[in-house]
Write a protein that holds these residues in place. Structure first.
Motif, PDB file in Angstrom:
ATOM      1  N   VAL A  56      13.493   2.818   3.569  1.00 28.88           N
ATOM      2  CA  VAL A  56      12.142   3.386   3.515  1.00 28.88           C
ATOM      3  C   VAL A  56      11.261   2.444   2.707  1.00 28.88           C
ATOM      4  CG1 VAL A  56      10.768   5.318   2.641  1.00 28.88           C
ATOM      5  CG2 VAL A  56      12.970   5.746   3.742  1.00 28.88           C
ATOM      6  N   THR A  57      10.149   2.068   3.291  1.00 29.56           N
ATOM      7  CA  THR A  57       9.185   1.198   2.612  1.00 29.56           C
ATOM      8  C   THR A  57       7.821   1.858   2.637  1.00 29.56           C
ATOM      9  OG1 THR A  57       8.697   0.001   4.655  1.00 29.56           O
ATOM     10  CG2 THR A  57      10.443  -0.914   3.252  1.00 29.56           C
ATOM     11  N   SER A  58       6.934   1.387   1.784  1.00 31.65           N
ATOM     12  CA  SER A  58       5.586   1.934   1.759  1.00 31.65           C
ATOM     13  C   SER A  58       4.838   1.491   3.015  1.00 31.65           C
ATOM     14  CB  SER A  58       4.844   1.451   0.516  1.00 31.65           C
ATOM     15  OG  SER A  58       3.556   2.025   0.484  1.00 31.65           O
ATOM     16  N   PRO A  59       4.279   2.431   3.765  1.00 30.36           N
ATOM     17  CA  PRO A  59       3.580   2.092   5.008  1.00 30.36           C
ATOM     18  C   PRO A  59       2.107   1.720   4.781  1.00 30.36           C
ATOM     19  CG  PRO A  59       3.743   4.449   4.816  1.00 30.36           C
ATOM     20  CD  PRO A  59       4.435   3.867   3.603  1.00 30.36           C
ATOM     21  N   THR A  60       1.839   0.915   3.767  1.00 30.53           N
ATOM     22  CA  THR A  60       0.459   0.601   3.400  1.00 30.53           C
ATOM     23  C   THR A  60      -0.355   0.058   4.568  1.00 30.53           C
ATOM     24  OG1 THR A  60       1.143   0.153   1.145  1.00 30.53           O
ATOM     25  CG2 THR A  60      -0.981  -0.740   1.815  1.00 30.53           C
ATOM     26  N   TYR A  61       0.203  -0.853   5.336  1.00 31.11           N
ATOM     27  CA  TYR A  61      -0.573  -1.489   6.403  1.00 31.11           C
ATOM     28  C   TYR A  61      -0.475  -0.753   7.729  1.00 31.11           C
ATOM     29  CZ  TYR A  61      -1.142  -5.021   2.925  1.00 31.11           C
ATOM     30  OH  TYR A  61      -1.457  -5.664   1.758  1.00 31.11           O
ATOM     31  N   THR A  62       0.594   0.009   7.920  1.00 37.28           N
ATOM     32  CA  THR A  62       0.747   0.761   9.167  1.00 37.28           C
ATOM     33  C   THR A  62       0.240   2.193   9.021  1.00 37.28           C
ATOM     34  OG1 THR A  62       2.986   1.406   8.558  1.00 37.28           O
ATOM     35  CG2 THR A  62       2.758  -0.570   9.902  1.00 37.28           C
ATOM     36  N   LEU A  73      11.130  12.832   9.005  1.00 36.92           N
ATOM     37  CA  LEU A  73      10.356  12.491   7.811  1.00 36.92           C
ATOM     38  C   LEU A  73       9.201  11.605   8.229  1.00 36.92           C
ATOM     39  CD1 LEU A  73       9.876  12.349   4.737  1.00 36.92           C
ATOM     40  CD2 LEU A  73      11.403  10.351   4.707  1.00 36.92           C
ATOM     41  N   ARG A  74       8.003  12.035   7.852  1.00 38.11           N
ATOM     42  CA  ARG A  74       6.795  11.243   8.111  1.00 38.11           C
ATOM     43  C   ARG A  74       6.234  10.835   6.762  1.00 38.11           C
ATOM     44  NH1 ARG A  74       7.032  15.891  11.436  1.00 38.11           N
ATOM     45  NH2 ARG A  74       7.739  15.216  13.493  1.00 38.11           N
ATOM     46  N   HIS A  75       6.140   9.540   6.560  1.00 40.91           N
ATOM     47  CA  HIS A  75       5.714   8.972   5.276  1.00 40.91           C
ATOM     48  C   HIS A  75       4.367   8.292   5.493  1.00 40.91           C
ATOM     49  CE1 HIS A  75       6.765   5.893   1.869  1.00 40.91           C
ATOM     50  NE2 HIS A  75       5.877   6.791   1.483  1.00 40.91           N
ATOM     51  N   VAL A  76       3.341   8.834   4.856  1.00 39.54           N
ATOM     52  CA  VAL A  76       1.967   8.376   5.058  1.00 39.54           C
ATOM     53  C   VAL A  76       1.459   7.730   3.779  1.00 39.54           C
ATOM     54  CG1 VAL A  76      -0.394   9.086   5.633  1.00 39.54           C
ATOM     55  CG2 VAL A  76       1.563  10.278   6.670  1.00 39.54           C
ATOM     56  N   ASP A  77       0.827   6.579   3.919  1.00 35.69           N
ATOM     57  CA  ASP A  77       0.163   5.931   2.791  1.00 35.69           C
ATOM     58  C   ASP A  77      -1.335   5.964   3.084  1.00 35.69           C
ATOM     59  OD1 ASP A  77      -1.056   4.105   1.009  1.00 35.69           O
ATOM     60  OD2 ASP A  77       0.820   3.007   0.791  1.00 35.69           O
ATOM     61  N   ALA A  78      -2.045   6.832   2.375  1.00 35.08           N
ATOM     62  CA  ALA A  78      -3.480   7.028   2.626  1.00 35.08           C
ATOM     63  C   ALA A  78      -4.351   6.120   1.773  1.00 35.08           C
ATOM     64  CB  ALA A  78      -3.843   8.489   2.386  1.00 35.08           C
ATOM     65  N   TYR A  79      -3.770   5.081   1.180  1.00 29.60           N
ATOM     66  CA  TYR A  79      -4.523   4.185   0.313  1.00 29.60           C
ATOM     67  C   TYR A  79      -5.754   3.612   1.017  1.00 29.60           C
ATOM     68  CZ  TYR A  79      -5.560   0.336  -2.871  1.00 29.60           C
ATOM     69  OH  TYR A  79      -6.188  -0.523  -3.734  1.00 29.60           O
ATOM     70  N   ARG A  80      -5.606   3.243   2.268  1.00 32.16           N
ATOM     71  CA  ARG A  80      -6.708   2.613   3.012  1.00 32.16           C
ATOM     72  C   ARG A  80      -7.626   3.625   3.706  1.00 32.16           C
ATOM     73  NH1 ARG A  80      -6.050  -2.560   2.806  1.00 32.16           N
ATOM     74  NH2 ARG A  80      -4.025  -3.499   2.489  1.00 32.16           N
ATOM     75  N   LEU A  81      -7.267   4.898   3.635  1.00 31.75           N
ATOM     76  CA  LEU A  81      -8.102   5.934   4.244  1.00 31.75           C
ATOM     77  C   LEU A  81      -9.066   6.467   3.197  1.00 31.75           C
ATOM     78  CD1 LEU A  81      -5.375   7.842   6.264  1.00 31.75           C
ATOM     79  CD2 LEU A  81      -6.881   6.021   7.052  1.00 31.75           C
ATOM     80  N   ARG A  82     -10.262   6.779   3.604  1.00 29.54           N
ATOM     81  CA  ARG A  82     -11.293   7.189   2.649  1.00 29.54           C
ATOM     82  C   ARG A  82     -11.780   8.612   2.827  1.00 29.54           C
ATOM     83  NH1 ARG A  82      -9.418   4.631  -0.642  1.00 29.54           N
ATOM     84  NH2 ARG A  82      -9.446   2.405  -0.519  1.00 29.54           N
ATOM     85  N   SER A  83     -11.203   9.339   3.801  1.00 30.67           N
ATOM     86  CA  SER A  83     -11.670  10.714   3.990  1.00 30.67           C
ATOM     87  C   SER A  83     -10.660  11.513   4.802  1.00 30.67           C
ATOM     88  CB  SER A  83     -13.016  10.727   4.726  1.00 30.67           C
ATOM     89  OG  SER A  83     -12.846  10.309   6.070  1.00 30.67           O
ATOM     90  N   ALA A  84     -10.833  12.823   4.761  1.00 27.80           N
ATOM     91  CA  ALA A  84     -10.009  13.707   5.576  1.00 27.80           C
ATOM     92  C   ALA A  84     -10.219  13.407   7.058  1.00 27.80           C
ATOM     93  CB  ALA A  84     -10.347  15.163   5.270  1.00 27.80           C
ATOM     94  N   ASP A  85     -11.448  13.077   7.442  1.00 24.28           N
ATOM     95  CA  ASP A  85     -11.733  12.752   8.842  1.00 24.28           C
ATOM     96  C   ASP A  85     -10.956  11.521   9.288  1.00 24.28           C
ATOM     97  OD1 ASP A  85     -13.449  14.897   9.174  1.00 24.28           O
ATOM     98  OD2 ASP A  85     -15.262  13.722   8.748  1.00 24.28           O
ATOM     99  N   SER A  90      -6.609   9.226  12.460  1.00 32.47           N
ATOM    100  CA  SER A  90      -5.489   8.280  12.494  1.00 32.47           C
ATOM    101  C   SER A  90      -4.180   8.925  12.928  1.00 32.47           C
ATOM    102  CB  SER A  90      -5.301   7.647  11.114  1.00 32.47           C
ATOM    103  OG  SER A  90      -6.453   6.934  10.735  1.00 32.47           O
ATOM    104  N   GLY A  91      -4.179  10.214  13.206  1.00 30.03           N
ATOM    105  CA  GLY A  91      -2.966  10.890  13.655  1.00 30.03           C
ATOM    106  C   GLY A  91      -2.465  11.959  12.716  1.00 30.03           C
ATOM    107  N   GLY A  92      -3.293  12.388  11.790  1.00 29.66           N
ATOM    108  CA  GLY A  92      -2.888  13.364  10.786  1.00 29.66           C
ATOM    109  C   GLY A  92      -2.236  14.614  11.331  1.00 29.66           C
TER     110      GLY A  92
END
Length: 163
Positions: A56-62, A73-85, A90-92
């Motif tokens: 398991v790695t951080s999915p920062t770019y994907t 297991l779904r692992h989401v890195d929202a660092y690059r996302l700026r809103s709930a929208d 993006s597939g939330g």
């Protein structure tokens, strides 16, 4: 609220594993903590507790990665996302599917898109590798055997810290 004081990445991963073992379908965990706090370390532990065999790695770019285990297991890195929208665009909806477990790093960026019953796991950085981890959410706090597992981890890791 459950508070766990971790003195090492291994102790944090062990807590994550206990979370994964206690996880039920539909669990969403909102990780809160700054850069280097240990969100991915906890996520790796959760994956092990779910029986995920892949690294398991951080999915920062994907943005998101999915792994097969006892539950998906779904692992989401929202660092690059700026809103709930942005999260939803993006597939939330797919990531939050009720058949599996969803871990959201940098959840504060997409807070409005997460379910109201998401479990909050806040990580405070202490000196060195120490972390204070606060878990808040009924689906984990009340999961059968979870509190006892955390208590056992405290005993094991506190004994190890003294040697």
């Amino acid at each position: 609220m459950i508070v766990f004081d971790s003195q090492s990445p291994e102790a944090s991963a062990a807590l994550g594993r206990a979370i994964g073992e206690a996880a039920a379908p539909g669990l969403v965990i909102a990780f809160l903590g700054g850069l280097g706090a240990g969100k991915t370390t906890l996520a790796k532990g959760v994956a092990r507790g779910l029986g995920v065999r892949d690294e398991v790695t951080s999915p920062t770019y994907t943005i998101a990665s999915e792994y097969e285990g006892r539950l998906p297991l779904r692992h989401v890195d929202a660092y690059r996302l700026r809103s709930a929208d942005e999260f939803e665009d993006s597939g939330g909806e797919l990531w939050l599917a009720p058949d599996g477990v969803c871990l959201v790093e940098w959840s504060e960026n997409v807070e409005g898109a997460l379910p109201r019953d998401a479990v909050s796991v806040a990580i405070e950085i202490g000196p060195g590798t120490a972390r204070r981890i606060r878990i808040e959410g009924a689906s984990l706090e009340e999961a059968p055997g979870f509190r006892a597992a955390v208590d056992r981890l405290r005993t094991v890791h506190e004994a190890g810290a003294e040697t």
